[in-house]
Design an enzyme around this catalytic site. Structure first.
Site, PDB file in Angstrom:
ATOM      1  N   ARG A 178       7.955   0.938  -3.872  1.00 35.90           N
ATOM      2  CA  ARG A 178       8.460   1.959  -4.785  1.00 35.90           C
ATOM      3  C   ARG A 178       8.984   1.391  -6.096  1.00 35.90           C
ATOM      4  O   ARG A 178       8.906   2.054  -7.134  1.00 35.90           O
ATOM      5  CB  ARG A 178       9.558   2.769  -4.084  1.00 35.90           C
TER       6      ARG A 178
ATOM      7  N   GLN B  17      -6.322  -1.195   3.607  1.00 37.10           N
ATOM      8  CA  GLN B  17      -5.525  -0.811   4.768  1.00 37.10           C
ATOM      9  C   GLN B  17      -6.162   0.360   5.507  1.00 37.10           C
ATOM     10  O   GLN B  17      -6.593   1.333   4.889  1.00 37.10           O
ATOM     11  CB  GLN B  17      -4.103  -0.425   4.365  1.00 37.10           C
TER      12      GLN B  17
ATOM     13  N   HIS C  61       8.563  -4.187   6.899  1.00 38.10           N
ATOM     14  CA  HIS C  61       9.539  -3.383   6.176  1.00 38.10           C
ATOM     15  C   HIS C  61      10.839  -3.408   6.976  1.00 38.10           C
ATOM     16  O   HIS C  61      10.837  -3.176   8.179  1.00 38.10           O
ATOM     17  CB  HIS C  61       9.042  -1.948   6.015  1.00 38.10           C
TER      18      HIS C  61
ATOM     19  N   PRO D 290       0.845  -1.200   0.000  1.00 40.02           N
ATOM     20  CA  PRO D 290       0.000   0.000   0.000  1.00 40.02           C
ATOM     21  C   PRO D 290       0.874   1.241   0.000  1.00 40.02           C
ATOM     22  O   PRO D 290       1.808   1.357   0.799  1.00 40.02           O
ATOM     23  CB  PRO D 290      -0.794  -0.129   1.300  1.00 40.02           C
ATOM     24  N   MET D 291       0.577   2.187  -0.897  1.00 38.33           N
ATOM     25  CA  MET D 291       1.320   3.443  -0.964  1.00 38.33           C
ATOM     26  C   MET D 291       0.331   4.579  -1.181  1.00 38.33           C
ATOM     27  O   MET D 291      -0.419   4.571  -2.160  1.00 38.33           O
ATOM     28  CB  MET D 291       2.340   3.419  -2.103  1.00 38.33           C
TER      29      MET D 291
ATOM     30  N   LYS E 279       0.847  -4.508   8.926  1.00 41.72           N
ATOM     31  CA  LYS E 279       2.133  -4.079   8.349  1.00 41.72           C
ATOM     32  C   LYS E 279       2.887  -3.287   9.401  1.00 41.72           C
ATOM     33  O   LYS E 279       2.346  -2.351  10.000  1.00 41.72           O
ATOM     34  CB  LYS E 279       1.915  -3.225   7.097  1.00 41.72           C
TER      35      LYS E 279
ATOM     36  N   CYS F 237       3.790   2.995   8.424  1.00 44.77           N
ATOM     37  CA  CYS F 237       4.016   4.266   7.742  1.00 44.77           C
ATOM     38  C   CYS F 237       4.901   5.176   8.589  1.00 44.77           C
ATOM     39  O   CYS F 237       4.578   5.450   9.744  1.00 44.77           O
ATOM     40  CB  CYS F 237       2.689   4.964   7.441  1.00 44.77           C
TER      41      CYS F 237
ATOM     42  N   ASN G   3       9.610  -6.820   3.000  1.00 46.45           N
ATOM     43  CA  ASN G   3       9.431  -5.573   2.269  1.00 46.45           C
ATOM     44  C   ASN G   3      10.651  -4.675   2.477  1.00 46.45           C
ATOM     45  O   ASN G   3      11.212  -4.647   3.559  1.00 46.45           O
ATOM     46  CB  ASN G   3       8.150  -4.886   2.763  1.00 46.45           C
ATOM     47  N   GLY G   4      11.044  -3.968   1.406  1.00 46.93           N
ATOM     48  CA  GLY G   4      12.121  -3.002   1.515  1.00 46.93           C
ATOM     49  C   GLY G   4      13.249  -3.254   0.535  1.00 46.93           C
ATOM     50  O   GLY G   4      13.915  -4.294   0.590  1.00 46.93           O
TER      51      GLY G   4
END
Length: 345
Positions: A242, A87, A186, A33-34, A156, A117, A217-218
């Site tokens: 990203r 989310q 992350h 999710p972004m 997350k 986040c 993630n990351g």
């Protein structure tokens, strides 16, 4: 020192599918999710290009704010393939539970809780990764949300609040005990933001500590890195953020490599053009003539930034004010490049 998952040999065992509650996820590669990115057009495109699961951009848990145009767009899942994962973000257990229930009414099949986040405007409201400083509040939120809905709830997180306070393993165990169905991690703390390199030691420790699926993630930017991260951490899947901006085909590249050990060729300019034109059309249709044109600018910038001699095109494109002109500009620019390539061959 954090071992570099880019080193090592290909595995002998191929990844298998995993489940989130009743939902079987076939490909172990997930769209993260972004905010401002993973809207419905982008989620749809990533699913079509190989993502096993996509997660919506976060929605505030304050349902009194849902009448805004931005929130209405984020809550729109019409025509999406399931399972639909939404989310939510916030710091009040009861408000989070209410947001979860309302999203389920609107079609959510998985509720994802944001405790990852790092944005200041989120953390200032005691939400996102700021929650990791208060493990009791984390437990209250997880328990209340899980008990409020009948659908699976995922979480997350980051590895902790700061490098001296990596409590990811503790939070992960707590989450599993309280009924969380899967966990995305992350590989940075909140204090790290997106600086430096993601570390995967903590993710590996979390995988060893729990039985629920864990998503790494990351800094996962390609198929080989995804394979090495999965090997090193033992995670059930990788989550891509990203690296998918302007490269939504990264999902099929990773899924194919994980399944076969073979690299797919880069998409041709013809295919990139066609994907971009489709994406443009969906953005214009979803957001309307004015907002669609504005939002398309950043996506087009991501698509072309890796192509040589694109800066002049980007500057010109960003001045265009209508959908028709944007379509024509993209087609013309790609046609020139495709023709030039054919002549050179």
């Amino acid at each position: 020192m954090t071992p570099d998952p880019r080193e090592g040999e290909l595995p002998t065992e191929l990844p298998s599918s995993f489940a989130i509650g009743p939902y079987n996820i076939g490909a172990p590669v997930i769209l993260a999710p972004m905010a401002g990115v993973t809207d419905r057009p982008f989620r749809k495109l990533c699913r079509e290009l190989g993502a096993g699961l996509v997660v919506s951009e976060m929605v505030t848990s304050d349902t009194s704010l849902w009448d805004s145009r931005k929130s209405r767009m984020r809550l729109d899942h019409a025509g999406e393939s399931g399972p639909i994962s939404v989310q939510i973000a916030g710091g009040d257990p009861e408000m989070m539970a209410e947001a979860a229930r309302e999203n389920v009414k609107r079609g959510a099949q998985i509720i994802d809780i944001n405790m990852g986040c790092p944005a200041k405007k989120v953390c200032k409201k005691a939400a996102g990764s700021a929650l990791l400083r208060d493990e009791k509040l984390v437990a209250d939120i997880l328990e209340t949300v899980v008990q409020s809905v009948s659908v699976p709830v995922t979480l997350k997180i980051r590895t902790g609040w700061c490098p001296d306070s990596r409590n990811g393993v503790t939070v992960a165990k707590m989450a599993e005990d309280l009924g969380i169905s899967a966990l995305a991690v992350h590989g940075r703390t909140r204090a790290c933001g997106y600086h430096g390199q993601a570390e995967f030691d903590t993710i590996a420790e979390i995988v060893s500590a729990v039985k629920i699926p864990v998503f790494a993630n990351g800094d996962i930017t390609g198929a080989e890195k995804a394979r090495k991260v999965l090997d090193y951490t033992g995670a059930a899947a990788v989550m891509i953020g990203r690296a998918a901006q302007g490269r939504p085909w990264i999902f099929r590249e990773i899924a194919h490599y994980l399944a076969t050990g073979e690299q797919l060729p880069e998409p041709s300019l013809d295919e990139v053009r066609d994907i971009l034109i489709t994406h443009l059309s969906e953005l214009h249709r979803f957001y309307g003539a004015v907002m669609g044109v504005r939002i398309a600018r950043k996506h087009v910038g991501w698509y072309v930034k890796t192509l040589a001699d694109s800066e002049d095109f980007r500057q010109t494109f960003n001045q265009l004010e209508c959908a028709e002109a944007q379509h024509a500009s993209v087609r013309e620019w790609f046609e020139r490049r495709i023709t030039r390539g054919a002549k050179a061959a």
